[in-house]
Scaffold this active site. Sequence first.
Site, PDB file in Angstrom:
ATOM      1  N   TYR A  20       0.828  -1.211   0.000  1.00  0.00           N
ATOM      2  CA  TYR A  20       0.000   0.000   0.000  1.00  0.00           C
ATOM      3  C   TYR A  20       0.862   1.261   0.000  1.00  0.00           C
ATOM      4  O   TYR A  20       0.534   2.247   0.674  1.00  0.00           O
ATOM      5  CB  TYR A  20      -0.966   0.008   1.200  1.00  0.00           C
ATOM      6  CG  TYR A  20      -1.729  -1.280   1.357  1.00  0.00           C
ATOM      7  CD1 TYR A  20      -2.571  -1.731   0.353  1.00  0.00           C
ATOM      8  CD2 TYR A  20      -1.590  -2.056   2.503  1.00  0.00           C
ATOM      9  CE1 TYR A  20      -3.258  -2.931   0.489  1.00  0.00           C
ATOM     10  CE2 TYR A  20      -2.274  -3.261   2.643  1.00  0.00           C
ATOM     11  CZ  TYR A  20      -3.107  -3.679   1.622  1.00  0.00           C
ATOM     12  OH  TYR A  20      -3.782  -4.866   1.757  1.00  0.00           O
ATOM     13  N   TYR A 147     -13.987  -6.823   4.434  1.00  0.00           N
ATOM     14  CA  TYR A 147     -12.673  -7.003   3.819  1.00  0.00           C
ATOM     15  C   TYR A 147     -12.285  -8.470   3.957  1.00  0.00           C
ATOM     16  O   TYR A 147     -12.368  -9.039   5.055  1.00  0.00           O
ATOM     17  CB  TYR A 147     -11.616  -6.120   4.490  1.00  0.00           C
ATOM     18  CG  TYR A 147     -10.221  -6.370   3.956  1.00  0.00           C
ATOM     19  CD1 TYR A 147      -9.776  -5.741   2.795  1.00  0.00           C
ATOM     20  CD2 TYR A 147      -9.366  -7.257   4.596  1.00  0.00           C
ATOM     21  CE1 TYR A 147      -8.509  -5.985   2.290  1.00  0.00           C
ATOM     22  CE2 TYR A 147      -8.097  -7.515   4.091  1.00  0.00           C
ATOM     23  CZ  TYR A 147      -7.669  -6.877   2.941  1.00  0.00           C
ATOM     24  OH  TYR A 147      -6.415  -7.142   2.450  1.00  0.00           O
ATOM     25  N   ASP A 248     -15.183 -15.733   8.021  1.00  0.00           N
ATOM     26  CA  ASP A 248     -13.796 -15.303   7.843  1.00  0.00           C
ATOM     27  C   ASP A 248     -13.263 -14.836   9.199  1.00  0.00           C
ATOM     28  O   ASP A 248     -13.416 -13.682   9.587  1.00  0.00           O
ATOM     29  CB  ASP A 248     -13.739 -14.178   6.808  1.00  0.00           C
ATOM     30  CG  ASP A 248     -12.328 -13.655   6.593  1.00  0.00           C
ATOM     31  OD1 ASP A 248     -11.418 -14.085   7.318  1.00  0.00           O
ATOM     32  OD2 ASP A 248     -12.137 -12.805   5.699  1.00  0.00           O
ATOM     33  N   LYS A 277      -3.436 -15.333  10.102  1.00  0.00           N
ATOM     34  CA  LYS A 277      -2.787 -14.331  10.948  1.00  0.00           C
ATOM     35  C   LYS A 277      -2.164 -14.911  12.211  1.00  0.00           C
ATOM     36  O   LYS A 277      -0.995 -15.270  12.220  1.00  0.00           O
ATOM     37  CB  LYS A 277      -3.759 -13.199  11.272  1.00  0.00           C
ATOM     38  CG  LYS A 277      -4.049 -12.286  10.090  1.00  0.00           C
ATOM     39  CD  LYS A 277      -4.732 -11.021  10.508  1.00  0.00           C
ATOM     40  CE  LYS A 277      -5.094 -10.126   9.329  1.00  0.00           C
ATOM     41  NZ  LYS A 277      -3.944  -9.539   8.628  1.00  0.00           N
TER      42      LYS A 277
END
Length: 425
Positions: A20, A147, A248, A277
């Site tokens: 990003y 997201y 998710d 994660k």
Amino acid sequence: MQKSNSIDIEFDKEHVWHPYTSTVTPLPCYPVTSAQGVYLTLEDGTKLIDGMSSWWSTIHGYNHPVLTEAAKAQLDKMSHVMFGGITHQPAVELCRKLVNITPAPLEKVFLADSGSVAVEVALKMALQYWHAKNEPRSKFLTVSHGYHGDTFAAMSVTDPANSMHRIYKGFLPEHIFAKSPECGFWDEWNENDINDFAEKLKQHHLDIAAVIIEPIVQGAGGMRLYHPMYLKRIRQLCDQYNILLIADEIAVGFGRTGKLFACEHADISPDIMCLGKALTGGYMTLSATITTKHVADTVCSGEAQCFMHGPTFMGNPLACAVANASLDILAENKWQQQVASIEQQLAQELPPIAELEKVKSVRWLGAIGVVELHQAVDMETIQAAFVEQGVWIRPFGKLVYIMPPFIITPSELSHLTYAIKVILS
């Protein structure tokens, strides 16, 4: 001349493309040489309290002796071996633990490389499920402000209008988006909140392969904390219309919200769950997609006779060994008190920040604290200010948030919240 043991920041600026980040106007990068506990040490010796858990993954802190020893021990045996036609103890043990701790009837574990890939796998499972039933379906239903990752299928179920992925509109498959939930986690439930979702499902259910949603916390789409009853209603609606539900849990799994999995706040079980994660305690990349025997067997009874996916590094022994050690630490259940203490402290220290002129609202849940501003931050300026305060906090858009390691002490957590208050003042 660049010292051999120092980080060449100029080369980094010219040639290393960070996430990003623009190559035209690159943001400054801070050179980290070591990490221990909740601290990052910069090359000049500056120590920063990490409020981000390296994008929400290092729940046990950095350089944890148990995780480090697990990695070293596995390196002496084998760092990698293909998972096609071969198995090994670290993977078998990890899958056994995941089956034991995730909600029943989840029991078939597909190991993958990253969170985005876990979502890709889940979506492909749902598509193959309906193909095997001779009812091909191509649509997914989700909610706005969600997201799910940066790969193409994951982007397609990420909010197309309010996310970083809107520039890909026209290239991505177009799915169905309901209004995002309005009832906050701590609010009184309003039954009208589910109406738009229910209407979308009623209207399109014959075209929908699955519903995909982030349980309780919408992460990178806005750090929104919604009411558990919304998730419970989704499960009921999916049952009513015979639609698969994908949870998710990549950002919130393994204790981040105060429950081991965020689905537990609503006392529901999905048909497919994505994990990532914190799975390895932030040591290395690994993810898992877990489903039911019914879904797995249906997928494998179709034309392909198997699930059509197989990453090269699937079931990596080194990552699995570290993940096993991380789950052993969680099994000691110290995380429950750690996260409860963090939540209690955030409940005391965030409300005063809400009184600042620049602040629109604050919210918290478990080891998640969010400050929403009226206007987007200037990243370069605010990042430098946080480093000057001795903390590592990485805002995005209008959001300044923290998701610290569970091992953070009260004084270290206060340092984070104080830095936010000082800088936003």
